[in-house]
Design an enzyme around this catalytic site. Structure first.
Site, PDB file in Angstrom:
ATOM      1  N   ASP A 167       0.862  -1.202   0.000  1.00 57.75           N
ATOM      2  CA  ASP A 167       0.000   0.000   0.000  1.00 57.75           C
ATOM      3  C   ASP A 167       0.884   1.234   0.000  1.00 57.75           C
ATOM      4  O   ASP A 167       2.108   1.129   0.066  1.00 57.75           O
ATOM      5  CB  ASP A 167      -0.939  -0.001   1.224  1.00 57.75           C
ATOM      6  CG  ASP A 167      -0.160   0.077   2.536  1.00 57.75           C
ATOM      7  OD1 ASP A 167       0.831  -0.677   2.686  1.00 57.75           O
ATOM      8  OD2 ASP A 167      -0.509   0.893   3.403  1.00 57.75           O
ATOM      9  N   HIS A 490       1.512  -8.845  -3.518  1.00 62.99           N
ATOM     10  CA  HIS A 490       0.493  -7.815  -3.274  1.00 62.99           C
ATOM     11  C   HIS A 490       1.209  -6.480  -3.111  1.00 62.99           C
ATOM     12  O   HIS A 490       1.629  -6.107  -2.020  1.00 62.99           O
ATOM     13  CB  HIS A 490      -0.303  -8.164  -2.017  1.00 62.99           C
ATOM     14  CG  HIS A 490      -1.416  -7.203  -1.734  1.00 62.99           C
ATOM     15  ND1 HIS A 490      -2.680  -7.360  -2.245  1.00 62.99           N
ATOM     16  CD2 HIS A 490      -1.442  -6.069  -1.007  1.00 62.99           C
ATOM     17  CE1 HIS A 490      -3.450  -6.353  -1.826  1.00 62.99           C
ATOM     18  NE2 HIS A 490      -2.718  -5.558  -1.072  1.00 62.99           N
ATOM     19  N   ASP A 536       0.383 -17.685  -4.468  1.00 59.19           N
ATOM     20  CA  ASP A 536       1.111 -16.592  -5.123  1.00 59.19           C
ATOM     21  C   ASP A 536       0.129 -15.798  -5.988  1.00 59.19           C
ATOM     22  O   ASP A 536       0.181 -15.816  -7.215  1.00 59.19           O
ATOM     23  CB  ASP A 536       2.247 -17.162  -5.990  1.00 59.19           C
ATOM     24  CG  ASP A 536       3.049 -16.038  -6.657  1.00 59.19           C
ATOM     25  OD1 ASP A 536       3.648 -16.284  -7.727  1.00 59.19           O
ATOM     26  OD2 ASP A 536       3.025 -14.895  -6.119  1.00 59.19           O
ATOM     27  N   GLU A 545       1.747 -10.183   0.596  1.00 60.87           N
ATOM     28  CA  GLU A 545       2.172  -8.792   0.540  1.00 60.87           C
ATOM     29  C   GLU A 545       3.668  -8.710   0.832  1.00 60.87           C
ATOM     30  O   GLU A 545       4.319  -9.710   1.150  1.00 60.87           O
ATOM     31  CB  GLU A 545       1.364  -7.947   1.530  1.00 60.87           C
ATOM     32  CG  GLU A 545       1.638  -6.456   1.371  1.00 60.87           C
ATOM     33  CD  GLU A 545       0.482  -5.579   1.815  1.00 60.87           C
ATOM     34  OE1 GLU A 545      -0.448  -6.067   2.482  1.00 60.87           O
ATOM     35  OE2 GLU A 545       0.504  -4.387   1.479  1.00 60.87           O
TER      36      GLU A 545
HETATM   37  O1  G3I Z   1       0.818 -13.274  16.973  1.00 62.30           O
HETATM   38  C1  G3I Z   1      -0.595 -13.433  17.196  1.00 62.30           C
HETATM   39  C2  G3I Z   1      -0.867 -14.857  17.648  1.00 62.30           C
HETATM   40  O2  G3I Z   1      -0.255 -15.085  18.922  1.00 62.30           O
HETATM   41  C3  G3I Z   1      -2.365 -15.060  17.767  1.00 62.30           C
HETATM   42  O3  G3I Z   1      -2.628 -16.428  18.078  1.00 62.30           O
HETATM   43  C4  G3I Z   1      -3.023 -14.713  16.440  1.00 62.30           C
HETATM   44  C5  G3I Z   1      -4.524 -14.807  16.585  1.00 62.30           C
HETATM   45  O4  G3I Z   1      -5.067 -14.420  15.332  1.00 62.30           O
HETATM   46  O5  G3I Z   1      -2.721 -13.346  16.047  1.00 62.30           O
HETATM   47  C6  G3I Z   1      -1.321 -13.167  15.892  1.00 62.30           C
HETATM   48  O6  G3I Z   1      -1.108 -11.785  15.570  1.00 62.30           O
HETATM   49  C7  G3I Z   1      -1.271 -11.481  14.189  1.00 62.30           C
HETATM   50  C8  G3I Z   1      -0.145 -10.545  13.819  1.00 62.30           C
HETATM   51  O7  G3I Z   1      -0.325  -9.999  12.494  1.00 62.30           O
HETATM   52  C9  G3I Z   1       1.185 -11.292  13.857  1.00 62.30           C
HETATM   53  O8  G3I Z   1       2.222 -10.390  13.492  1.00 62.30           O
HETATM   54  C10 G3I Z   1      -2.623 -10.819  14.002  1.00 62.30           C
HETATM   55  O9  G3I Z   1      -3.634 -11.796  14.118  1.00 62.30           O
HETATM   56  C11 G3I Z   1      -2.706 -10.198  12.625  1.00 62.30           C
HETATM   57  O10 G3I Z   1      -3.898  -9.429  12.483  1.00 62.30           O
HETATM   58  C12 G3I Z   1      -1.529  -9.262  12.394  1.00 62.30           C
HETATM   59  O11 G3I Z   1      -1.629  -8.825  11.071  1.00 62.30           O
HETATM   60  C13 G3I Z   1      -0.947  -7.589  10.770  1.00 62.30           C
HETATM   61  C14 G3I Z   1      -1.807  -6.929   9.696  1.00 62.30           C
HETATM   62  O12 G3I Z   1      -1.184  -5.728   9.244  1.00 62.30           O
HETATM   63  C15 G3I Z   1      -3.190  -6.582  10.212  1.00 62.30           C
HETATM   64  O13 G3I Z   1      -3.082  -5.731  11.266  1.00 62.30           O
HETATM   65  C16 G3I Z   1       0.437  -7.909  10.213  1.00 62.30           C
HETATM   66  O14 G3I Z   1       1.281  -8.390  11.249  1.00 62.30           O
HETATM   67  C17 G3I Z   1       1.032  -6.643   9.624  1.00 62.30           C
HETATM   68  O15 G3I Z   1       2.249  -6.969   8.957  1.00 62.30           O
HETATM   69  C18 G3I Z   1       0.061  -6.047   8.605  1.00 62.30           C
HETATM   70  O16 G3I Z   1       0.616  -4.830   8.195  1.00 62.30           O
HETATM   71  C19 G3I Z   1       0.056  -4.292   6.997  1.00 62.30           C
HETATM   72  C20 G3I Z   1      -0.323  -2.859   7.330  1.00 62.30           C
HETATM   73  O17 G3I Z   1      -1.428  -2.884   8.216  1.00 62.30           O
HETATM   74  C21 G3I Z   1      -0.649  -2.063   6.087  1.00 62.30           C
HETATM   75  N1  G3I Z   1       0.460  -2.131   5.144  1.00 62.30           N
HETATM   76  C22 G3I Z   1       0.724  -3.524   4.730  1.00 62.30           C
HETATM   77  C23 G3I Z   1       1.144  -4.336   5.930  1.00 62.30           C
HETATM   78  C24 G3I Z   1       1.493  -5.766   5.550  1.00 62.30           C
HETATM   79  O18 G3I Z   1       0.355  -6.494   5.182  1.00 62.30           O
HETATM   80  O1  9MR Z   2      -3.948  -3.507  -0.078  1.00 61.25           O
HETATM   81  C1  9MR Z   2      -4.128  -3.400   1.329  1.00 61.25           C
HETATM   82  C2  9MR Z   2      -2.930  -4.013   2.050  1.00 61.25           C
HETATM   83  O2  9MR Z   2      -1.772  -3.223   1.780  1.00 61.25           O
HETATM   84  C3  9MR Z   2      -3.164  -4.049   3.549  1.00 61.25           C
HETATM   85  O3  9MR Z   2      -2.188  -4.834   4.175  1.00 61.25           O
HETATM   86  C4  9MR Z   2      -4.527  -4.647   3.870  1.00 61.25           C
HETATM   87  C5  9MR Z   2      -4.792  -4.473   5.365  1.00 61.25           C
HETATM   88  O4  9MR Z   2      -4.754  -3.129   5.681  1.00 61.25           O
HETATM   89  O5  9MR Z   2      -5.578  -4.021   3.156  1.00 61.25           O
HETATM   90  C6  9MR Z   2      -5.383  -4.116   1.725  1.00 61.25           C
HETATM   91  O6  9MR Z   2      -6.435  -3.410   1.081  1.00 61.25           O
HETATM   92  C7  9MR Z   2      -7.627  -4.167   0.911  1.00 61.25           C
HETATM   93  C8  9MR Z   2      -8.658  -3.663   1.913  1.00 61.25           C
HETATM   94  O7  9MR Z   2      -8.184  -3.905   3.216  1.00 61.25           O
HETATM   95  C9  9MR Z   2      -9.960  -4.376   1.653  1.00 61.25           C
HETATM   96  N1  9MR Z   2     -10.406  -4.137   0.286  1.00 61.25           N
HETATM   97  C10 9MR Z   2      -9.432  -4.637  -0.693  1.00 61.25           C
HETATM   98  C11 9MR Z   2      -8.126  -3.924  -0.507  1.00 61.25           C
HETATM   99  C12 9MR Z   2      -7.101  -4.348  -1.529  1.00 61.25           C
HETATM  100  O8  9MR Z   2      -6.745  -5.677  -1.344  1.00 61.25           O
END
Ligand code: G3I
Ligand code: 9MR
Ligand code: ZN
Length: 567
Positions: A167, A490, A536, A545
């Site tokens: 993003d 992604h 993939d 991503e």
């Molecule tokens: O570690 C816990 C685990 O102990 C537990 O059992 C489990 C239960 O669901 O959750 C685990 O934590 C997860 C965490 O990632 C681990 O790092 C969360 O569920 C999960 O929601 C979390 O997801 C994060 C995601 O954003 C949603 O918040 C990712 O780490 C994080 O890398 C990702 O970051 C996104 C940014 O928001 C937007 N930009 C892209 C980026 C990568 O996708």
């Molecule tokens: O593309 C977005 C990605 O970078 C983020 O990790 C993710 C969680 O914030 O959200 C993705 O965006 C999606 C949105 O959350 C839901 N509608 C579809 C978007 C594109 O995949």
């Protein structure tokens, strides 16, 4: 039968392992399997070795055989063959990790926001400038949206920095972690960063990786408010569509200050002040001043200043439940950068409140305080339990030595237990699982630097083997590296650019047994073993991503493996 190899290859004198896998239901006997090393074009066999049955791997439900062909050291390009099946091709050479570092590190240039990427440096991945418009504070944006006619509102120049991931958001806490990984990699393995990354700053007399970090740090400095607090993130209210960044015209919004962001900012700017001191005194001074100002804000805001996305916002939240680890990291870095012992006492108090896992990811950063306190020991590669006359420092350093050794031993045991030699529990294949695996590799590398235990070095290589192809998905999780590497990450830029080639060097988030994107939920059968929960596909943002803080541990490990002391 599948044969999984490290699709980048193996160091000529290094450990060489591969895994043969059969679906557990399909396998009949635990007999050894003869594996042949053949030329890459499937010509003559150059070596053979027996693969030994290694049981049923829990995270994949595969029956696996492991073959160790370390004794074969002839450089060249090969495949493995067994039972009529061939592996992907791979290289045996001396410069694998030195060569891998460039694409991994160059991705930060491709993540740059606020500038044009010229063909001279970006080749076919050239693109126009993006996100030069000024940002509004969230409350002003909301007033504007609600039709209230606020007086002319203040707008802010917060251009620059790296897009966080696939993003176009820029987020303070993951930015601090990624930058810290890169700065410590440079501090501890500087020889690995002498090669040019072919970026605009190349040839400036400073390592290109530091120039890249400086680009991010200049942006971070703009995220600090007058009173020292630091904004949690800079994104639009909703994610951009899948368009090139120059076509994303959504209003950029500065979301409220948080104590997580302010503390992580204080930490990474104090660390960077030390790094840039001998290159650019003025920049180093501004970094340290900003860090101290952020710390003053923290002292005036001793309670958590939390952050949650406001209603209607779907960009990343990077939520947290404690800022003690970020404050601890900041105190330790400020102690190292100022020599002021009062920061040490604060660090000791904060450490008492922190959990025992010395995290080095984006959420738990308490381990990065250990990097700061043990910085010289790790650099020099020795364990000095010296009484340095100041008991607090010795006690804190000893606590971190013990914690890092414990984490390394845990990773070693997990890897031994895994049929794919991955330092992961089956339950740990979550969103961004490759980051967890790679940060465990970082503990192993730090522990090896401190104790030189060969098994720890071997286990670092096993994690890179996993990342580059020895895993149950069969993919090399590094885009463009390997015969079967991820191609549909992604990432808004790679998806919408129209380029036939993928930008190489991005680390995919990897297998996730609890995917949340629609396509993954739809296509991954319930009950699929965790290590096989991967697709993939660009739509699968909870699987495929890429982020700046998933590439940074890979840069760290690649720099470590390519460093002269391992030759
Ligand atoms: O570690 C816990 C685990 O102990 C537990 O059992 C489990 C239960 O669901 O959750 C685990 O934590 C997860 C965490 O990632 C681990 O790092 C969360 O569920 C999960 O929601 C979390 O997801 C994060 C995601 O954003 C949603 O918040 C990712 O780490 C994080 O890398 C990702 O970051 C996104 C940014 O928001 C937007 N930009 C892209 C980026 C990568 O996708
Ligand atoms: O593309 C977005 C990605 O970078 C983020 O990790 C993710 C969680 O914030 O959200 C993705 O965006 C999606 C949105 O959350 C839901 N509608 C579809 C978007 C594109 O995949
Ligand atoms: Zn941008």
């Amino acid at each position: 039968m599948n044969i999984y190899v490290n699709q980048l290859g193996y160091m000529a004198k290094g450990r060489k392992r591969a895994v043969l896998a059969l679906d557990a239901q399909a396998f009949s006997a635990e007999k050894d399997i003869t594996v042949f090393i053949i030329g890459q074009n499937r010509e003559h066999c150059v070596f053979r070795k027996n693969a030994v049955f290694a049981g049923i791997d829990k995270a994949s439900s595969d029956a696996v055989w492991q073959v160790d062909f370390t004794e074969f050291t002839v450089k060249g390009r090969y495949r493995l063959a067994a039972s009529g099946v061939f592996s992907a091709s791979f290289e045996i050479s001396d410069d694998l990790y030195k060569n891998l570092l460039t694409p991994l590190a160059k991705t930060y240039y491709y993540q740059r926001c606020g500038m044009e990427l010229e063909e001279k440096y970006a080749g076919i991945f050239k693109r126009k400038c993006c996100h030069r418009e000024k940002a509004l504070l969230l409350e002003d944006y909301q007033k504007k949206q609600s039709g209230m006619n606020p007086e002319p509102v203040q707008s802010y120049d917060v251009t620059g920095g790296w897009h966080d991931a696939g993003d176009y958001g820029r987020y303070t806490t993951p930015a601090a972690t990624a930058t810290a990984h890169l700065l410590y990699a440079w501090k501890w393995f500087p020889e690995s960063f002498q090669k040019s990354l072919d970026i605009p700053e190349s040839g400036s007399g400073m390592a290109d990786i530091l120039c890249e970090c400086r680009y991010e740090l200049h942006w971070l400095l703009k995220m600090q408010r007058e009173d020292g607090g630091v904004f949690h993130k800079l994104t639009s209210m909703r994610h951009a569509n899948f368009v090139m960044p120059c076509r994303d015209r959504r209003q950029m919004i500065l979301f409220p200050v948080s104590s997580y962001a302010t503390a992580a900012f204080a930490a990474v700017t104090a660390l960077a002040a030390r790094v840039f001191r001998s290159y650019d005194g003025a920049f180093s001074g501004s970094l340290l001043a900003a860090s101290l100002k952020a710390w003053m804000w923290l002292e005036e805001n001793v309670q958590i200043v939390d952050f949650h996305n406001p209603r209607g916002c779907n960009t990343g939240e990077y939520g947290d439940d404690s800022d003690t680890d970020e404050r601890l990291w900041a105190a330790a870095e400020l102690y190292r950068s100022t020599g002021d012992r009062s920061f040490l006492e604060k660090a000791e108090n904060l450490k008492r409140q922190c959990g025992h896992e010395p995290g080095i990811g984006w959420r738990n950063v308490s381990g990065l305080a250990g990097f700061a306190l043990l910085e010289d020991e790790i650099r020099d590669g020795k364990m000095t339990a010296e009484a340095d006359g100041f008991y607090t420092e010795s006690r804190l350093k000893q606590q971190y030595r013990i914690q890092f050794m414990k984490e390394a031993q845990k990773a070693f045991v997990l890897s031994k237990k895994s049929g794919y030699m991955a330092a992961m529990e089956s339950e740990e294949f979550e969103w961004g699982s490759n980051m967890l695996l790679l940060t465990r590799g970082m503990y192993l590398a730090v522990a090896w630097k401190l104790c030189r235990k060969q098994e720890y070095l071997d286990t670092v290589i096993r994690q890179m083997d996993y990342l580059l192809g020895i895993n149950a998905s069969g993919y090399s999780y590094v885009s463009g590296i390997g015969e079967k590497s991820v191609q549909n990450i992604h990432n808004r830029i790679t998806v919408s650019s129209g380029n036939s080639e993928i930008i190489p060097g991005y680390i995919s988030g990897g297998a996730n047994s609890r995917p949340v994107d629609e396509k993954a939920e739809w296509l991954i059968e319930p009950g699929t073993p965790p290590m096989k929960c991967f697709l993939d596909l660009w739509e699968c943002y909870s699987l495929n991503e890429v982020t700046i803080y998933w590439n940074s541990p890979a840069v760290f490990l690649t720099a470590f493996l390519g460093s002269p002391e391992l030759e």
